[in-house]
Write a protein that holds these residues in place. Structure first.
Motif, short mmCIF file in Angstrom:
data_model
loop_
_atom_site.label_atom_id
_atom_site.label_comp_id
_atom_site.label_asym_id
_atom_site.label_seq_id
_atom_site.Cartn_x
_atom_site.Cartn_y
_atom_site.Cartn_z
N LYS A 50 -17.93 -27.96 28.83
CA LYS A 50 -18.70 -28.12 29.99
C LYS A 50 -18.90 -26.52 30.54
N ALA A 51 -18.08 -25.69 30.06
CA ALA A 51 -18.46 -24.28 30.35
C ALA A 51 -17.98 -23.31 29.47
N LEU A 52 -18.61 -22.31 29.55
CA LEU A 52 -18.28 -21.00 28.53
C LEU A 52 -17.98 -19.90 29.37
N VAL A 53 -16.78 -19.49 29.08
CA VAL A 53 -16.27 -18.18 29.98
C VAL A 53 -16.56 -16.91 29.05
N VAL A 54 -17.23 -15.73 29.22
CA VAL A 54 -17.39 -14.77 28.37
C VAL A 54 -16.88 -13.35 28.92
N GLY A 55 -16.18 -12.80 28.00
CA GLY A 55 -15.77 -11.54 28.45
C GLY A 55 -17.12 -10.35 28.60
N ALA A 56 -16.66 -9.42 29.27
CA ALA A 56 -17.99 -8.46 29.77
C ALA A 56 -18.41 -7.80 28.52
N ASP A 57 -17.69 -7.51 27.50
CA ASP A 57 -18.06 -6.73 26.25
C ASP A 57 -18.75 -7.74 25.19
N LEU A 58 -18.72 -9.08 25.70
CA LEU A 58 -19.31 -9.87 24.53
C LEU A 58 -20.69 -10.73 25.18
N ILE A 59 -21.06 -10.23 26.54
CA ILE A 59 -22.24 -10.95 27.19
C ILE A 59 -23.48 -11.03 26.26
N GLU A 60 -23.74 -9.88 25.48
CA GLU A 60 -24.86 -9.58 24.88
C GLU A 60 -24.89 -10.55 23.65
N ALA A 61 -23.66 -10.96 22.98
CA ALA A 61 -23.54 -11.87 22.08
C ALA A 61 -23.98 -13.23 22.39
N VAL A 62 -23.71 -13.66 23.79
CA VAL A 62 -24.20 -15.03 24.37
C VAL A 62 -25.52 -15.24 24.80
N GLU A 63 -26.15 -13.89 25.31
CA GLU A 63 -27.57 -13.75 25.57
C GLU A 63 -28.17 -14.11 24.41
#
Length: 633
Positions: free
Chosen positions: A169-182
């Motif tokens: 239902k949700a995805l929590v992403v670390g600061a250094d991995l946000i680009e991978a989710v983008e």
């Protein structure tokens, strides 16, 4: 009157008692000698198995009382008993049990107040090793959510597949991995909210860090995470398994509790300081490491990534007494230049898996009398082994008493057909002592297999049916083992998976990435043994499409952009045709046997070149340099 008692002659029993005591003493010495000679590990086994029994009784006692205690419950107990004790030390900062409790409560309150998450919902967690990994994990656990640990190395299609598999239902992403989710943000299911651990986040992502600063750290009511059955799911941990893309292994509360007892079973205590450089998205780092410290009330020194050059400095700086390892980690340490004072540390135990016998000996000779506690167990498996004796090379004990607790067999395996052998009656048969066999474990009420999230076919593929009799079911570990009278030894992996750099690599996933190139007609991926390395290095054998030429730079760019570094094939082989098995699978056996020696293989061979960002022809000179260790893979 003088006291004459001391002058009285000894009674008649004294002369008779002396020979009896002498004989008893002689007998005890003789029995001790016989025990050491014939049963050298008797007391080690007795103490270890007693712990296994006690741990089982403890869980049963909780169940009978109606007190189903989880890893989270144990953490909350530790936080109440020892609030100011260091729990996590990270990059010089100390986080006490109370600190982690309060920070995780903040996480829970954010989702309580700003989302529609409810008990039983799944939340995916994509984060590197850092304290916030634990804060978010425990915070979501306080809400009764199932947390899916995502491998922080995966990207694009593989990452998207993992997210879809666990249905969060949700995805929590670390600061250094946000680009991978983008990169995949627009392809995510519409009902998945994305939360980033950063103040300034891209459009479509909610800043969890910003909301945490204004969130309450008050305790979360226990009703949110209270469990009625220890067999309910609490985590998904992804494993490459033996086929296809990574699969989400179901981890129940009971499995988590059992794994968290690992450090305790090996003799760790609350006074130990445990050094963890293994990724927390794996069960070893999260359950054995973090969960093990929770079980003991011990301290964990957490590092973002393993560093061979900084390892012993960290151990000395933080007074580390126990560290977690994989075989590659120990090999890297042994490859470091020798320095003075290498035995000047407080480390007494090392707990992990996959260390070769030669590295094991070299390690303790060089770094001191450290007891290596080797263990074996698949994330999703229903069996594990622990070498509590320190026997070099073994993963566990296999005597009569162990078989009372752990039901397993080693069966004959057909390497040509890549499947278990069956006789005329279609039954499997066990190998003889000293022969390699496929490790299988009986699935029953005492040793259940909970399988994977998603379609049942993934779970079904890991099971063997009607093995020795009609109706029996066994878990297929995918590992080949050898046993002698007393110990079990790892031999190799089978199927479509090999292990490299401490990670399982699914060959079908790599083949799919390669197959996207427009000049590739067929790709067959497998692992080959390389002298001096743990596991097997990736190799791809490919067939080119008619009238197409090989573009080595494009091949390099494709695998590097789409795969984790450890999954990129180190070697490339160009073939004109490929052999198939009787069941129309690509034949790997002969390719594995061929290896990558250019003197034995007439097909063109290439080597991964990260400096030139391409693949280069594998010459005899390069091959010799690899074999001599002059070129690092």
């Amino acid at each position: 009157m003088a006291d004459l008692r001391s002058e009285r002659p000894a009674g008649p029993m004294a002369p008779m008692l002396l020979p009896w005591l002498t004989g008893l003493g002689t007998g005890m010495v003789f029995l001790h000698f016989v025990q050491k000679l014939l049963f050298p590990y008797f007391w080690d086994d007795f103490c270890f198995l007693l712990k296994v029994v006690l741990n089982g009784f403890r869980v049963k006692r909780y169940q009978q009382r109606g007190e189903l205690v989880t890893v989270l419950d144990k953490f909350l107990i530790q936080a109440e008993r020892h609030p100011r004790k260091p729990f996590i030390i990270y990059e010089g900062d100390t986080y006490t049990y109370q600190d982690v409790d309060r920070r995780s409560s903040r996480v829970a309150h954010v989702f309580l107040n700003h989302s529609s998450l409810k008990k039983g919902d799944t939340v995916a967690l994509l984060m590197s090793n850092e304290p916030d990994f634990v804060h978010v994990w425990f915070g979501l656990a306080k809400l009764g959510c199932v947390v899916a640990f995502l491998n922080s190395n995966i990207r694009s299609a593989s990452l998207l597949s993992c997210i879809r598999t666990c249905g969060p239902k949700a995805l929590v992403v670390g600061a250094d991995l946000i680009e991978a989710v983008e990169e995949i943000l627009l392809e995510l299911p519409k009902d998945v909210s994305v939360w980033g651990m950063k103040d300034c986040v891209p459009q479509g992502i909610i800043s969890l860090k910003e909301k945490l600063s204004a969130s309450s750290d008050k305790p979360v009511p226990r009703r949110h995470h209270l469990v009625s059955n220890l067999k309910t799911t609490c985590l998904y941990i992804f494993t490459s398994g033996t086929t296809g893309l990574p699969k989400a292994a179901v981890i129940t509360q009971l499995q988590a509790i059992k794994s968290s007892a690992g450090l305790w079973a090996f003799g760790c205590t609350a006074d130990d300081i445990v050094y963890t450089t293994l990724p927390l998205y794996h069960s070893a780092g999260a359950l054995v490491g973090i969960g093990g410290c929770v079980e003991l009330g011990a301290t964990c020194v957490l590092r973002k990534k393993f560093s061979a050059s900084q390892f012993w400095s960290d151990c000395k700086k933080y007074n580390v007494t126990v560290f977690q390892y994989i075989g590659e980690l120990c090999r890297y340490l042994c490859k470091q230049p020798k320095m003075e004072g290498e035995k000047d540390h407080q480390v007494r135990l090392a707990i992990g898996n996959g260390i070769r016998s030669d590295v094991w000996r070299q390690f303790i000779d060089r770094f001191g009398n450290i007891k290596m506690c080797e263990l074996y167990g698949a994330t999703e498996g229903n069996i594990c082994f622990m070498n509590h004796t320190g026997k070099i090379g073994a993963v566990g004990r296999t005597n009569f008493f162990y078989r009372l607790f752990f039901k397993f067999e080693l069966i004959k395996y057909d390497f040509q057909k890549d499947e278990p052998m069956r006789n005329e009656q279609n039954w499997c048969s066990c190998v003889k002592k000293g022969e390699p066999g496929l490790l299988i474990s009986r699935v029953n009420a005492r040793s259940p297999f909970f399988g994977y999230a998603g379609p049942y076919k993934h779970t079904h593929k890991k099971l063997l049916f009607d093995v020795f009799k009609k109706g029996d079911v066994y878990f297929n570990t995918g590992d080949l083992m050898v046993q002698d009278q007393d110990f079990l030894y790892f031999w190799d992996r089978i199927g479509d998976t090999f292990r490299w750099k401490g990670e399982n690599v699914a060959t079908t996933e790599v083949a799919e990435v390669i197959g996207m190139l427009d000049f590739i007609q067929e790709a067959n991926v497998y692992g080959v043994a390389v002298s001096g390395y743990e596991g097997k290095a990736g190799m791809a054998s490919i067939i080119l499409k008619p009238n197409k030429s090989l573009d080595l730079k494009a091949f390099y760019e494709q695998v590097v952009a789409s795969l984790p570094a450890y999954a990129c094939p180190r070697f490339l082989r160009i073939q004109e045709k490929m052999e198939m098995t009787g069941t129309f699978k690509l034949q790997k056996y002969q390719l594995v046997e061929d290896g990558f020696n250019p003197l034995k293989i007439s097909d063109p061979l290439y080597l991964l070149d990260n400096v030139g960002k391409s693949y280069v022809p594998l010459t005899k000179e390069l091959y010799d340099q690899i074999m001599l260790g002059e070129i690092k893979l």
